[in-house]
Design a protein around this motif. Structure first.
Motif, mmCIF file in Angstrom:
data_model
loop_
_atom_site.group_PDB
_atom_site.id
_atom_site.type_symbol
_atom_site.label_atom_id
_atom_site.label_comp_id
_atom_site.label_asym_id
_atom_site.label_seq_id
_atom_site.Cartn_x
_atom_site.Cartn_y
_atom_site.Cartn_z
ATOM 1 N N ILE A 67 0.823 -1.203 0.000
ATOM 2 C CA ILE A 67 0.000 0.000 0.000
ATOM 3 C C ILE A 67 0.859 1.256 0.000
ATOM 4 C CG2 ILE A 67 -0.198 0.116 2.517
ATOM 5 C CD1 ILE A 67 -3.057 0.793 0.032
ATOM 6 N N GLY A 68 2.034 1.166 0.579
ATOM 7 C CA GLY A 68 2.920 2.324 0.628
ATOM 8 C C GLY A 68 3.460 2.752 -0.727
ATOM 9 N N LEU A 69 3.301 1.900 -1.745
ATOM 10 C CA LEU A 69 3.787 2.223 -3.080
ATOM 11 C C LEU A 69 2.680 2.740 -3.992
ATOM 12 C CD1 LEU A 69 6.228 -0.779 -3.712
ATOM 13 C CD2 LEU A 69 6.769 1.525 -2.906
ATOM 14 N N GLN A 70 1.468 2.871 -3.450
ATOM 15 C CA GLN A 70 0.354 3.371 -4.257
ATOM 16 C C GLN A 70 0.677 4.782 -4.748
ATOM 17 O OE1 GLN A 70 -3.421 3.026 -2.274
ATOM 18 N NE2 GLN A 70 -4.516 2.762 -4.198
ATOM 19 N N GLY A 71 0.486 4.983 -6.038
ATOM 20 C CA GLY A 71 0.829 6.262 -6.632
ATOM 21 C C GLY A 71 2.234 6.306 -7.191
ATOM 22 N N ARG A 72 3.047 5.293 -6.872
ATOM 23 C CA ARG A 72 4.428 5.240 -7.360
ATOM 24 C C ARG A 72 4.631 4.129 -8.388
ATOM 25 N NH1 ARG A 72 8.630 5.108 -2.567
ATOM 26 N NH2 ARG A 72 10.011 5.657 -4.302
ATOM 27 N N VAL A 73 3.842 3.047 -8.252
ATOM 28 C CA VAL A 73 3.940 1.928 -9.187
ATOM 29 C C VAL A 73 2.541 1.539 -9.641
ATOM 30 C CG1 VAL A 73 6.038 1.054 -8.089
ATOM 31 C CG2 VAL A 73 3.816 0.162 -7.373
ATOM 32 N N GLU A 74 2.488 0.793 -10.717
ATOM 33 C CA GLU A 74 1.220 0.272 -11.208
ATOM 34 C C GLU A 74 1.063 -1.175 -10.765
ATOM 35 O OE1 GLU A 74 1.165 0.788 -15.412
ATOM 36 O OE2 GLU A 74 0.898 2.966 -15.312
ATOM 37 N N ALA A 75 -0.096 -1.496 -10.213
ATOM 38 C CA ALA A 75 -0.413 -2.860 -9.782
ATOM 39 C C ALA A 75 -1.927 -3.005 -9.754
ATOM 40 C CB ALA A 75 0.177 -3.160 -8.411
ATOM 41 N N ALA A 76 -2.388 -4.224 -9.957
ATOM 42 C CA ALA A 76 -3.828 -4.454 -9.949
ATOM 43 C C ALA A 76 -4.435 -4.255 -8.567
ATOM 44 C CB ALA A 76 -4.120 -5.874 -10.450
ATOM 45 N N ARG A 77 -3.620 -4.482 -7.528
ATOM 46 C CA ARG A 77 -4.140 -4.421 -6.165
ATOM 47 C C ARG A 77 -3.026 -3.974 -5.216
ATOM 48 N NH1 ARG A 77 -5.222 -8.763 -2.461
ATOM 49 N NH2 ARG A 77 -4.146 -10.146 -3.941
ATOM 50 N N PHE A 78 -3.401 -3.156 -4.234
ATOM 51 C CA PHE A 78 -2.461 -2.709 -3.209
ATOM 52 C C PHE A 78 -2.949 -3.209 -1.852
ATOM 53 C CE2 PHE A 78 -1.903 0.180 -6.710
ATOM 54 C CZ PHE A 78 -0.538 0.407 -6.759
ATOM 55 N N VAL A 79 -2.039 -3.744 -1.041
ATOM 56 C CA VAL A 79 -2.434 -4.345 0.230
ATOM 57 C C VAL A 79 -1.589 -3.796 1.372
ATOM 58 C CG1 VAL A 79 -3.238 -6.490 -0.833
ATOM 59 C CG2 VAL A 79 -0.858 -6.301 -0.062
#
Length: 294
Positions: free
Chosen positions: A20-32
């Motif tokens: 979740i800490g990488l949200q906005g920095r990398v692309e992924a289908a899901r952040f946890v």
């Protein structure tokens, strides 16, 4: 969004899942949001892929805290809080966090017993820098570890431990204790370790935290010695592409290496003669920062 180019060894992200800490920095289908666990075995192989024959990226030691991002098919995708390294570990290696550590193993290795009796068969083998929670110290020399969700914590010999925060300032003396230990890619113990692990573990006993791999250490360990080899001192870390070694004085280096397939001390001139054509000369000299990060 334009994704950053982050080092996947140090950042938990895949195309399908990321921290979740990488949200906005990398692309992924899901952040946890990760959950915390500890390593509950003496050593656990940290794999680059979730299968037994995958290459070992690093190794996790008893008591190390990890962030768990996924559990699937008997494997866990984790990030080591000690050095930030990301990889896959067998799920059975993990335990609930439990009591906070109070001590570290100061011996190169120490058997964990089911009771305070050296004649009992050992339950496991713990390694230098491993974190343990001691709840009882007896007059006969034994320490009892805190119980875990899985059962009894076990017993260790007290003289093999040191209180959390206690340090051994001479990292070259610590490194020399590993002399003869076998070389193992990704290993982090005296039963097998690589060049950067020797540096990491030796400095850890001196209270200095450094990153895991040789290229990371060449960029971030301590401070750069501007004069290079002309200004190098015993205790400095010499860096080549893909390799690091301690300078120990007398024109010698101390390192885990694939030529000896062991931790060895040898003349720097011998190493240069053997490797100059392949890797060239020393690219950087790093000086561990006493009283701070390695």
């Amino acid at each position: 969004m334009t994704a950053e180019r982050l080092d996947p060894r140090l950042h938990a992200y895949r195309f399908d899942l990321a921290g979740i800490g990488l949200q906005g920095r990398v692309e992924a289908a899901r952040f946890v949001e990760p959950t915390m666990a500890r390593i509950g075995v003496g050593q656990a192989s940290l794999k680059e892929e979730p299968y037994d024959d995958a290459r070992q990226g690093s190794e996790l030691l008893y008591g190390e805290a990890v962030d768990v991002y996924e559990r699937d098919g008997g494997w866990a995708w984790v990030q080591n809080r000690t050095d930030g390294y990301v990889g896959y570990v067998r799920g059975i290696s993990l335990i609930e966090p439990g009591a906070e550590p109070t001590h570290r193993v100061a011996a190169l290795r120490s058997y964990l017993f089911g009771g305070p009796d050296l004649k009992l068969p050992p339950r496991d083998l713990l390694h230098i820098t491993s974190a343990v929670a001691v709840v009882e110290t007896r007059d006969d020399g034994w320490c009892r570890l805190a119980d875990t969700v899985g059962g009894s914590g076990g017993w260790l010999w007290a003289r093999h431990l040191t209180p959390l925060g206690a340090t051994a300032r001479d990292w070259i003396a610590t490194a020399r204790r590993f002399l003869g230990a076998p070389y193992a890619w990704g290993g982090r113990s005296s039963t097998g370790l690589d060049c950067s692990a020797l540096v990491q573990l030796s400095l850890a006993r001196s209270g200095l935290a450094v990153q895991r791999d040789s290229d990371m250490q060449a960029q971030t360990l301590g401070t750069a010695v501007e004069g290079g080899m002309d200004a190098a001192q015993p205790g400095d870390v010499l860096c080549w592409p893909g390799h690091v070694a301690f300078l120990v004085g007398g024109g010698k280096i101390l390192h885990a290496n694939g030529h000896h397939m062991a931790v060895a001390e040898e003349k720097l001139s011998d190493f240069r003669a053997r490797t100059m054509e392949k890797v060239g000369d020393v690219r950087a000299v790093r000086r561990p920062a006493v009283g701070g990060k390695g």
